[in-house]
Design a protein around this motif. Structure first.
Motif, PDB file in Angstrom:
ATOM      1  N   ALA A  67       0.830  -1.208   0.000  1.00 48.56           N
ATOM      2  CA  ALA A  67       0.000   0.000   0.000  1.00 48.56           C
ATOM      3  C   ALA A  67       0.862   1.255   0.000  1.00 48.56           C
ATOM      4  N   ALA A  71      -0.354   2.370  -3.649  1.00 40.55           N
ATOM      5  CA  ALA A  71      -1.375   3.401  -3.432  1.00 40.55           C
ATOM      6  C   ALA A  71      -0.746   4.782  -3.497  1.00 40.55           C
ATOM      7  N   TYR A 156      -9.914  -0.489  -1.750  1.00 38.46           N
ATOM      8  CA  TYR A 156      -9.392  -0.595  -3.105  1.00 38.46           C
ATOM      9  C   TYR A 156     -10.403  -1.178  -4.092  1.00 38.46           C
ATOM     10  N   GLY A 412      -0.909   3.663   2.419  1.00 40.51           N
ATOM     11  CA  GLY A 412      -2.029   4.098   1.597  1.00 40.51           C
ATOM     12  C   GLY A 412      -2.946   5.125   2.222  1.00 40.51           C
ATOM     13  N   TRP A 415      -4.258   7.948  -0.262  1.00 41.80           N
ATOM     14  CA  TRP A 415      -5.264   7.475  -1.202  1.00 41.80           C
ATOM     15  C   TRP A 415      -6.601   7.280  -0.503  1.00 41.80           C
TER      16      TRP A 415
END
Length: 462
Positions: A67, A71, A156, A412, A415
């Motif tokens: 991630a 990401a 995701y 991540g 994101w």
């Protein structure tokens, strides 16, 4: 180290029992007799659960490297400097359903660990030979890990198959489960984990889950669900536990960090963390993943996080800045002295969660105090001194900015923040050629749909 002196004799048995194909649509050789034996002994039961942590540490997946890198380049944090086609798709935010990196790191590895958590939960609940306190701790750890895996998967892919048992004849035909059902399952697992886990870590390190880890993830879950009051309450419980404290930026990712709630202990020889291996360039080679100019410009003058967590390198006359939160690459010696663990949960997030929730609840003074705790650690002017009368909208923008500079290239977070705040299109439309609204969800791997026709592809992919 994780009780390895006690569990070595059980490794082969457990590997046989819990080995699962990463695909949820493939057969899994689970020997029921051997499975019962694993959970009829305290040491082997502990080894089965700690083996999940070791598995996470042994390859690139959502938690270790995956991630943080993918990401990060999918959003607006990182620039990919290489030519690998699957990685370029992430960098351009033009993923295809045939992307092998997407399938292996984010889908297959996640379901592999989900299968192992399910096997442990089933075996532990059925066991009559393990004391209640130990069984509760181990079941709580497995449920926490399962909840964390699903929490990330839905960020995701959206709806995914909710696999909670080891019966492959059932699992291999599962369709995607509605998001509301998955979220209810995550909440149930975390509530159970809070009840089952001890507030004390099961080892002297923070490399296994305790009650406060479950409450921290609950705080994040409630934040994403816009349950501001409950998220603030869970964050407050962790902050007030007295077990954690903010530490200087250069100490956050060390083994000894008092800020860390949950760390992953490295298990690959010569390696410290996979994030360090992926981000830090070797020799005279340029970094594969460089920080974007927009991210570099987001840091205020004098921010200690930029000083400590960003490094630069000039290659062929070009200067590259790259993430340097973890400072160790793999070493040539086989007897590497570990100094860094991968951090999955840390205290700074709880302050920022509570700050955001308090702002949305109209408690601006208390929210400013939480943001200032982070800014003080970063060596920045305090809002209480410079903008004491800040309004709610501006304070929310400040908090999201702090999240960006605090959690860049880490698991991540950026994101997921863009998604939950509805900013993916407004931020990425101008940065990514060919960006489309449907890119907010990633494609279900085509191989998975081929193996299980009950799966339906996300809009915008084929």
């Amino acid at each position: 180290m994780m009780i390895r002196s006690k569990i070595t004799g059980y490794i082969v048995l457990i590997a046989i029992v819990l080995e699962a194909c990463s695909l949820i649509t493939a057969d899994v050789p689970l020997d029921e007799v051997a499975g019962r034996q694993v959970f009829e002994n305290a040491d082997s039961a502990i080894a089965a659960v700690t083996g999940i942590y070791e598995g996470i540490a042994s390859n690139t997946n959502i938690f270790c490297g995956g991630a943080s890198v993918y990401a990060g380049i999918y959003a607006d944090e990182l620039i990919y400097t290489g030519l690998s086609v699957p990685v370029v798709e992430f960098s351009n935010s033009t993923l295809t359903s045939g992307n092998t990196t997407l399938e292996s790191i984010f889908w297959k590895n996640s379901y592999y660990f989900i299968y192992r958590t399910n096997a442990c939960i089933e075996g532990l609940i059925a066991s009559q030979a393990i004391g209640k306190a130990l069984r509760d701790q181990l079941v709580g750890e497995a449920k926490f890990l399962r909840a964390m895996l699903y929490f990330h998967l839905i960020q995701y892919f959206g709806d995914v198959p909710l696999v909670t048992i080891t019966d492959q004849s059932f699992n291999e035909h599962m369709p995607r489960t509605p998001l509301v059902v998955i979220k209810a399952a995550i909440l149930t697992d975390l509530d159970d984990a809070v009840e089952l886990l001890s507030p004390v870590y099961p080892t002297h390190e923070r490399a296994r889950v305790n009650k406060w880890c479950a409450k921290a993830l609950l705080a994040r879950f409630y934040l994403y669900e816009k349950n501001w009051a409950q998220a603030a309450a869970e964050a407050t419980a962790v902050i007030n536990s007295g077990l954690y404290q903010l530490v200087p930026a250069d100490s956050v990712f060390l083994i000894s960090s008092r800020e860390a709630l949950l760390q992953i202990q490295p298990v690959i020889k010569r390696y410290q963390t996979l994030d360090g291996q992926l981000f830090i360039p070797s020799g005279n080679i340029r970094p594969n993943f460089a920080l974007t100019p927009a991210l570099l410009n987001a840091f205020e003058t004098g921010d200690k996080r930029k000083t400590s967590w960003v490094a630069s390198k000039i290659v062929n006359g070009i200067s590259y800045s790259y993430p340097f939160k973890y400072k160790k690459r793999p070493e040539s010696a086989t007897d590497v002295k570990l100094s860094e663990y991968t951090v999955l949960l840390r205290l700074a997030e709880l302050y920022l969660i509570r700050a955001e929730c308090r702002t949305r609840l109209g408690e601006l003074s208390a929210a400013i105090s939480d943001v200032d705790a982070i800014r003080q650690r970063a060596g920045l002017p305090l809002i209480s001194n410079t903008h004491a009368g800040i309004n709610a909208d501006d304070l929310l923008a400040t908090i999201l900015h702090e999240r960006r500079t605090e959690y860049f290239a880490e698991l991540g977070h950026r994101w997921m923040d863009l998604k939950r705040t509805g900013q993916t299109d407004s931020v990425l439309q101008s940065l990514k050629q060919g960006w489309k609204n449907s890119a907010a969800l990633w494609p279900i791997p085509a191989t998975q749909i081929s193996l299980n026709p009950s799966l339906v592809q996300n809009p915008g992919y084929y």
